[in-house]
Design a protein around this motif. Structure first.
Motif, PDB file in Angstrom:
ATOM      1  N   ASP A 110      76.345  11.753  28.945  1.00 31.61           N
ATOM      2  CA  ASP A 110      75.648  10.859  29.860  1.00 31.61           C
ATOM      3  C   ASP A 110      76.100   9.423  29.575  1.00 31.61           C
ATOM      4  O   ASP A 110      76.116   9.001  28.421  1.00 31.61           O
TER       5      ASP A 110
ATOM      6  N   TYR B 232      67.810   9.983  22.911  1.00 34.55           N
ATOM      7  CA  TYR B 232      68.283   9.966  24.299  1.00 34.55           C
ATOM      8  C   TYR B 232      69.394  10.998  24.478  1.00 34.55           C
ATOM      9  O   TYR B 232      69.439  11.714  25.474  1.00 34.55           O
TER      10      TYR B 232
ATOM     11  N   ARG C 297      74.689   6.609  29.921  1.00 34.32           N
ATOM     12  CA  ARG C 297      73.669   5.800  29.239  1.00 34.32           C
ATOM     13  C   ARG C 297      73.608   6.147  27.760  1.00 34.32           C
ATOM     14  O   ARG C 297      73.401   5.270  26.916  1.00 34.32           O
TER      15      ARG C 297
END
Length: 74
Positions: free
Chosen positions: A34, A26, A36
């Motif tokens: 990011d 990710y 997340r």
């Protein structure tokens, strides 16, 4: 693409064996900054027995605000 070609490309580019067989993380897709990505990295660093608590906390934060039944109007 077959395994032989993948291994040749990995060798030519000085990539680790099997690199082309591994999906990107990710963080690689979205960047280290990011939010997340940060949550995923935090979760990965936690002991698995703490994951349910972390998920419940995130779930509570993600819920819409509860109506209190009062509008302030009379």
């Amino acid at each position: 693409m077959g395994d032989d070609l993948a291994r040749k490309i990995e060798e030519k580019l000085s990539l680790g064996l099997g690199w082309m067989d591994t999906p990107p993380s990710y963080a690689e897709l979205h960047g280290e900054e990011d939010p997340r990505t940060k949550v995923l990295l935090l979760m990965e660093s936690m002991p698995p027995d703490q994951w349910p608590t972390a998920v419940r906390l995130l779930d509570a934060l993600a819920q819409p605000a509860q109506a209190t039944g009062t509008t302030g109007k009379q």
